[in-house]
Design an enzyme around this catalytic site. Structure first.
Site, PDB file in Angstrom:
ATOM      1  N   ARG A  70       6.098 -24.622  -8.459  1.00 19.10           N
ATOM      2  CA  ARG A  70       5.671 -23.569  -9.404  1.00 19.10           C
ATOM      3  C   ARG A  70       4.392 -22.847  -8.973  1.00 19.10           C
ATOM      4  NH1 ARG A  70       7.248 -27.611 -13.058  1.00 19.10           N
ATOM      5  NH2 ARG A  70       9.365 -27.184 -13.804  1.00 19.10           N
ATOM      6  N   LYS A  92       2.244  -8.901  -4.637  1.00 17.53           N
ATOM      7  CA  LYS A  92       3.702  -8.753  -4.775  1.00 17.53           C
ATOM      8  C   LYS A  92       4.380  -9.622  -3.719  1.00 17.53           C
ATOM      9  CE  LYS A  92       4.462  -4.284  -6.971  1.00 17.53           C
ATOM     10  NZ  LYS A  92       4.975  -2.904  -6.826  1.00 17.53           N
ATOM     11  N   GLU A  96       1.663   4.803   4.494  1.00 13.74           N
ATOM     12  CA  GLU A  96       1.042   4.164   3.320  1.00 13.74           C
ATOM     13  C   GLU A  96      -0.464   4.462   3.295  1.00 13.74           C
ATOM     14  OE1 GLU A  96       2.484   2.742   0.814  1.00 13.74           O
ATOM     15  OE2 GLU A  96       4.430   2.001   1.516  1.00 13.74           O
ATOM     16  N   LYS A 126      -6.272   0.272  -2.641  1.00 19.80           N
ATOM     17  CA  LYS A 126      -5.275  -0.658  -3.175  1.00 19.80           C
ATOM     18  C   LYS A 126      -5.945  -1.726  -4.024  1.00 19.80           C
ATOM     19  CE  LYS A 126      -1.158  -2.977  -2.961  1.00 19.80           C
ATOM     20  NZ  LYS A 126       0.118  -3.226  -2.383  1.00 19.80           N
ATOM     21  N   GLU A 134       1.607  -3.910 -12.698  1.00 20.11           N
ATOM     22  CA  GLU A 134       2.229  -2.591 -12.729  1.00 20.11           C
ATOM     23  C   GLU A 134       2.654  -2.168 -14.135  1.00 20.11           C
ATOM     24  OE1 GLU A 134       4.387  -1.848  -9.131  1.00 20.11           O
ATOM     25  OE2 GLU A 134       5.586  -0.304 -10.102  1.00 20.11           O
ATOM     26  N   ARG A 190      -0.899   0.921 -11.542  1.00 17.53           N
ATOM     27  CA  ARG A 190      -0.373   0.488 -10.225  1.00 17.53           C
ATOM     28  C   ARG A 190       0.802   1.352  -9.759  1.00 17.53           C
ATOM     29  NH1 ARG A 190       0.185  -5.569  -7.723  1.00 17.53           N
ATOM     30  NH2 ARG A 190       1.062  -4.914  -5.744  1.00 17.53           N
ATOM     31  N   ASN A 231       3.247   3.863  -5.847  1.00 20.46           N
ATOM     32  CA  ASN A 231       4.629   4.225  -5.507  1.00 20.46           C
ATOM     33  C   ASN A 231       4.777   5.717  -5.213  1.00 20.46           C
ATOM     34  OD1 ASN A 231       5.965   1.683  -5.728  1.00 20.46           O
ATOM     35  ND2 ASN A 231       5.549   1.783  -7.921  1.00 20.46           N
ATOM     36  N   HIS A 268       7.655   6.992  -3.152  1.00 20.83           N
ATOM     37  CA  HIS A 268       8.610   5.895  -2.974  1.00 20.83           C
ATOM     38  C   HIS A 268       9.946   6.127  -3.681  1.00 20.83           C
ATOM     39  CE1 HIS A 268       5.195   3.936  -1.211  1.00 20.83           C
ATOM     40  NE2 HIS A 268       5.814   2.777  -1.073  1.00 20.83           N
ATOM     41  N   HIS A 285      12.755   5.209  -1.334  1.00 16.43           N
ATOM     42  CA  HIS A 285      13.666   4.066  -1.472  1.00 16.43           C
ATOM     43  C   HIS A 285      15.124   4.513  -1.395  1.00 16.43           C
ATOM     44  CE1 HIS A 285      10.400   1.475  -3.621  1.00 16.43           C
ATOM     45  NE2 HIS A 285      10.425   1.253  -2.325  1.00 16.43           N
ATOM     46  N   HIS A 303      10.233   1.889   6.521  1.00 15.96           N
ATOM     47  CA  HIS A 303       9.791   2.178   5.160  1.00 15.96           C
ATOM     48  C   HIS A 303       8.846   3.389   5.116  1.00 15.96           C
ATOM     49  CE1 HIS A 303       8.436   1.404   1.075  1.00 15.96           C
ATOM     50  NE2 HIS A 303       7.199   1.290   1.502  1.00 15.96           N
TER      51      HIS A 303
HETATM   52  N1  GLY Z   1       3.486  -1.315  -2.478  1.00 16.57           N
HETATM   53  C1  GLY Z   1       3.214  -0.955  -3.803  1.00 16.57           C
HETATM   54  C2  GLY Z   1       2.490  -1.994  -4.586  1.00 16.57           C
HETATM   55  O1  GLY Z   1       1.990  -2.946  -4.025  1.00 16.57           O
HETATM   56  O2  GLY Z   1       2.410  -1.873  -5.783  1.00 16.57           O
END
Ligand code: GLY
Length: 351
Positions: A118, A140, A182, A217, A227, A231, A235, A238, A242, A254
């Protein structure tokens, strides 16, 4: 050495310097681990071995696990193998994972750390530009399923991120190009100085560019880890990006797909009067100078639209776009019609 603080419930630091990998052992020891699994991509075996030596020097038992490169490394089969390695080696709640590699290694190694017993500690050593300025910071983690990319994952923040600036000068050109998307994104959404430095010549400014981009970031995820609002600006570009990646079955890098996506939303914002032509041209100029694509294919908008309807940001059946209302300032469009999107796509293709 530059140190960027990531705040929030579990603060940590991003170290940006030459030869930062030799600080990983001390950090893992501080965390109280007795064993560490180094999850690395095959070409990074030598880096992984030198980190293993450093761990040993700090009385930590290292275990090495090579995972396949890129998206192939993010499958349930790979996760299952890594859980087996941890089980056989007797990893406890106090032990740790160290990831070494690009975004796929930080995503998968982070996911393994998030799920073993966990949640155990993880430290990231990102080695691609994309992983340095994006994947390794912000917690993430993710795995792919047959239905798509990153559909399974958890937020699991690292206990430290170690960026070795030397690596930037040894990366293949296509890694630099893709990671630049990015980095440029963080300039458009929050720090225009990044755009100035890029225009002066990125190769003259990597340390400052990386530090600034990581700082953008870090600032965003410090405020909104999960998010729920801010956050989302990460994107930028994106949504269409995507959709392009899916259409290309992830054979496109990407960053290349995100570059086209940024161009597209720049036109969407222009059509709404949120930005003027000069901001759209700045996108084209900077992205093309970085070697990134700014157009895609004619005659495929309907297919891409279908892809965009599946974006994770969508709410109540509306496709949500992060757009600029100035350089370094973001807003959202969530009521764009399909025809408006088509017009933006065609303007992007035609200009
Ligand atoms: N790559 C986008 C984020 O980390 O939210």
């Amino acid at each position: 050495m530059a140190v960027v603080d990531v705040c929030g419930p579990q603060p940590y630091q991003v170290f940006i310097d030459h030869d930062t990998t030799m600080k990983v052992g001390i950090r893992v020891q501080e965390l109280g681990a007795r064993k560490a699994l180094i999850v690395h991509q095959p070409p990074l075996a030598a880096v992984a071995r030198s980190i293993a030596q450093d761990l040993e020097n700090n009385n930590i038992e290292p275990h090495l696990a090579a995972v396949p490169d890129a998206e192939d490394g993010k499958s349930i089969a790979v996760a299952s193998e890594l859980w087996d390695v941890l089980g056989r080696a007797g990893f406890s709640r106090q032990d740790a994972v160290v990831t070494v590699g690009g975004g796929a290694a930080t995503d998968m190694g982070g996911f393994i750390a998030a799920t073993w017993m966990r949640g155990i500690d993880v430290v990231h050593v990102p080695t691609t530009l994309l992983a340095m300025v994006d994947a390794a910071v912000g917690g993430k983690t993710g795995m792919n399923t047959a239905e798509g990319k990153n559909l399974v994952g958890a937020f699991h923040e690292p206990k430290g991120v170690f960026i070795d600036l030397e690596r930037v000068y040894t990366l293949p050109e296509e890694e630099i190009v893709s990671g630049s998307a990015e980095l440029i994104k963080t300039g458009f959404i929050a720090d225009p100085k990044i755009l100035d430095l890029f225009q002066e010549g990125a190769s003259r400014h990597w340390p400052e560019l990386i530090e600034r981009s990581v700082a953008v970031k870090a600032g965003v995820v410090s405020e909104d880890l999960k998010e729920s609002g801010l956050r989302e600006i990460l994107n930028y570009g994106h949504t269409l990006g995507h959709a392009i990646e899916r259409r290309e079955q992830y054979r496109w890098r990407h960053g290349n797909a995100v570059a086209v996506g940024m161009m597209f939303v720049a036109y969407l914002a222009l059509q709404r009067g949120l930005i003027d032509e000069s901001v759209v041209s700045l996108h084209r100029t900077i992205l093309e100078a970085a070697g990134l694509p700014t157009r895609y294919e004619h005659g495929v908008f309907d297919e891409l639209y279908e892809g965009m309807t599946r974006d994770k940001k969508n709410k109540n059946g509306h496709i949500r776009f992060v757009v600029l209302d100035g350089i370094g300032s973001c807003t959202r469009i969530e009521d764009a019609t399909k025809e408006e999107m088509r017009a933006a796509y065609e303007a992007m293709m035609g200009d």
